[in-house]
Design a protein around this motif. Structure first.
Motif, short mmCIF file in Angstrom:
data_model
loop_
_atom_site.label_atom_id
_atom_site.label_comp_id
_atom_site.label_asym_id
_atom_site.label_seq_id
_atom_site.Cartn_x
_atom_site.Cartn_y
_atom_site.Cartn_z
N SER A 1 41.83 -0.42 95.13
CA SER A 1 42.32 0.24 94.68
C SER A 1 43.88 0.31 95.11
CB SER A 1 41.09 1.93 94.98
OG SER A 1 42.09 2.78 94.19
N ASN B 1 44.48 4.29 94.18
CA ASN B 1 44.69 5.40 95.14
C ASN B 1 44.54 5.12 96.49
OD1 ASN B 1 43.77 7.83 95.52
ND2 ASN B 1 43.43 8.34 93.29
N SER C 1 41.69 6.33 98.16
CA SER C 1 39.95 5.26 97.96
C SER C 1 39.95 4.77 99.50
CB SER C 1 40.99 4.14 97.95
OG SER C 1 41.89 3.26 98.16
N HIS D 1 32.44 12.85 91.10
CA HIS D 1 34.23 13.36 90.37
C HIS D 1 35.80 12.54 91.44
CE1 HIS D 1 37.21 15.13 88.20
NE2 HIS D 1 37.29 15.50 88.86
N GLN D 2 35.25 12.33 92.52
CA GLN D 2 36.83 11.73 93.69
C GLN D 2 36.44 10.02 92.94
OE1 GLN D 2 38.80 14.04 94.67
NE2 GLN D 2 38.08 15.01 93.50
N CYS E 1 35.20 8.41 91.03
CA CYS E 1 35.46 7.71 89.18
C CYS E 1 37.51 8.46 89.19
CB CYS E 1 35.17 9.02 88.72
SG CYS E 1 33.19 9.10 88.17
N ILE E 2 37.67 9.29 90.35
CA ILE E 2 39.42 9.28 89.73
C ILE E 2 40.21 8.10 90.56
CG2 ILE E 2 41.14 10.73 90.71
CD1 ILE E 2 39.82 12.98 89.93
N THR F 1 39.71 4.83 88.47
CA THR F 1 39.81 4.97 87.20
C THR F 1 41.74 5.54 87.20
OG1 THR F 1 39.64 7.08 86.76
CG2 THR F 1 38.55 4.78 86.28
N THR F 2 42.16 5.33 88.59
CA THR F 2 43.87 5.24 88.77
C THR F 2 44.54 4.23 89.05
OG1 THR F 2 43.84 6.66 90.61
CG2 THR F 2 45.64 6.62 90.38
N TRP G 1 40.38 -0.11 86.24
CA TRP G 1 41.76 1.21 86.17
C TRP G 1 42.57 0.65 84.54
CZ3 TRP G 1 46.01 -1.66 85.77
CH2 TRP G 1 46.24 -2.19 86.81
N GLU H 1 41.24 2.95 81.51
CA GLU H 1 42.23 4.11 81.39
C GLU H 1 44.19 3.80 81.46
OE1 GLU H 1 41.79 7.29 81.63
OE2 GLU H 1 39.25 6.74 82.02
#
Length: 193
Positions: A44, A46, A49, A77-78, A80-81, A84-85, A176, A179
């Motif tokens: 990731s 992010n 991560s 939720h975190q 998933c964020i 997908t960042t 990601w 997105e």
């Protein structure tokens, strides 16, 4: 400065290598053929991560159903964020700045939308990232991308941490990419509105 932070500062080529990293997260990655939540987070971009590794271990491959019609628990939720960042340097290389003029938006060179259908669908895979993402290559049509977006949550919980596009069977893309494709479709839609 971490290697991940340093990678974010590098100029983006037209091709992004997706081969598995040799930098493993200690003892959290079982082996190279069985992806774990840690391997997903390791790839990731992010920066949060690794801080959600425990949450990932609680949700991924635990037989959970992805809640479709209600609010997600905070840690899911975190997660998933994080997965997908889209790396910021990829978005900046392909998408315009927020203050682009209408005429510049119309003239903007965006990846084309691929003609479909192929004999196979884009699928979620349980594997390690591999191959190359050509960031300026054709993108799947919007209905296919939206279907992936709709189904990604359950795929993530099932441990399917990558997607396989039948147009490039030797490349397994990180989540990601969904997105990324959605952002490109948004730009195409703005240009035609």
């Amino acid at each position: 400065m971490s290697a991940q932070c340093e990678a974010l500062r590098q100029p983006l080529p037209d091709v992004l290598e997706l081969t598995d990293s040799e930098d493993n997260i200690e003892d959290d990655i079982e082996d190279d053929t069985t992806p774990s939540p840690a391997s997903l987070l390791q790839h990731s971009y992010n920066l949060k991560s690794l801080s959600i590794l425990k949450s990932a271990n609680r949700w991924i491959k635990r037989g959970a159903r992805f809640p479709e019609d209600k609010l997600l628990p905070h840690e899911l939720h975190q997660l998933c964020i994080v997965v997908t960042t889209v790396p910021e340097h990829i978005l900046k290389a392909v998408l315009p700045s927020d203050n682009i003029s209408v005429s510049a938006l119309i003239d903007l060179s965006l990846p084309e939308i691929a003609k479909w259908p192929f004999s196979e669908k884009i699928t979620f895979q349980e594997d390690q990232p591999a191959g190359r993402l050509f960031i300026r290559s054709e993108i799947p049509p919007e209905p296919y991308v939206e279907e992936l977006h709709k189904n990604f949550g359950q795929a993530l919980l099932d441990g399917k941490i990558l997607i396989l596009d039948p147009r490039t069977t030797d490349t397994r893309l990180l989540l990601w990419a969904i997105e990324f494709w959605r952002a490109l479709h948004s730009m195409h839609n703005l240009r035609t509105a």
